[in-house]
Design an enzyme around this catalytic site. Structure first.
Site, PDB file in Angstrom:
ATOM      1  N   LYS A 180       0.808  -1.221   0.000  1.00 57.17           N
ATOM      2  CA  LYS A 180       0.000   0.000   0.000  1.00 57.17           C
ATOM      3  C   LYS A 180       0.842   1.273   0.000  1.00 57.17           C
ATOM      4  CE  LYS A 180      -3.986  -2.043   2.240  1.00 57.17           C
ATOM      5  NZ  LYS A 180      -4.983  -1.904   3.291  1.00 57.17           N
ATOM      6  N   ASP A 217      -9.482   2.622   3.092  1.00 56.12           N
ATOM      7  CA  ASP A 217      -9.288   2.214   4.490  1.00 56.12           C
ATOM      8  C   ASP A 217      -9.671   3.367   5.415  1.00 56.12           C
ATOM      9  OD1 ASP A 217      -8.281  -0.348   3.842  1.00 56.12           O
ATOM     10  OD2 ASP A 217      -6.229   0.417   3.705  1.00 56.12           O
TER      11      ASP A 217
END
Length: 175
Positions: free
Chosen positions: A75, A111
């Protein structure tokens, strides 16, 4: 529901390590069907594909994928390869969603928004107070920024990699 043809197929994928048991392929195929689209959602594990992350990402960008999800441990790595329009996502420094457009690859972080929405659904407008957060990787970065947005009075960071925790603390101070 209309008949689906190959022209209706959307090519998506998930790049990450240890994703063999992920339910993302099934979830995305079902979401596609609910919207009258066929979805092919590939699990893309660099070691299994025989490629490093950069080569696998480039293959997706050039290979007809509309987008990919990115998970551990990539990520933060992928964020440096994308156009990120949202200043908050730039500050977080981690992306879990990539869209491939003719203009290039764009990065997003769901997220953060998912954490904030889930917190508010359970706790309403009540601020988190003081928090000990264990983990300063991609999801940890998003959650920490979410905690700031929710009004946390203090965030203590712990990570096996002290430099990661220090880096996140610096990013939070700059935000």
């Amino acid at each position: 529901m209309k008949d689906l043809t190959m022209t209706d197929t959307i090519l998506l994928g998930l790049i990450g390590d240890n994703i063999a048991a992920s339910q993302s392929p099934r979830l995305h195929r079902l979401a596609g069907l609910q919207n009258g689209r066929r979805v092919r959602y590939d699990s893309l594990i660099p070691a299994v594909e025989g490629l490093d992350f950069d080569a696998l990402f480039a293959r997706c960008a050039a290979g007809g994928y509309r987008g990919i999800n990115v998970t551990y441990p990539y990520k933060e790595v992928v964020a440096g390869r994308l156009r990120i329009d949202d200043p908050l996502v730039k500050a977080i420094g981690a992306c879990n969603t990539v869209l491939f457009d003719p203009e290039g690859s764009r990065g997003f972080n769901t997220d953060y928004s998912g954490f904030v929405a889930a917190y508010r659904r359970v706790r309403g407008e009540r601020a988190p107070g003081a928090v000990l957060m264990i983990g300063a990787g991609g999801v940890g970065r998003a959650v920490a920024f979410g905690l700031i947005a929710l009004g946390a009075t203090e965030i203590r960071l712990a990570d096996r990699d002290a430099a990661k925790a220090d880096g996140l603390a610096d990013a939070l101070r700059r935000a």
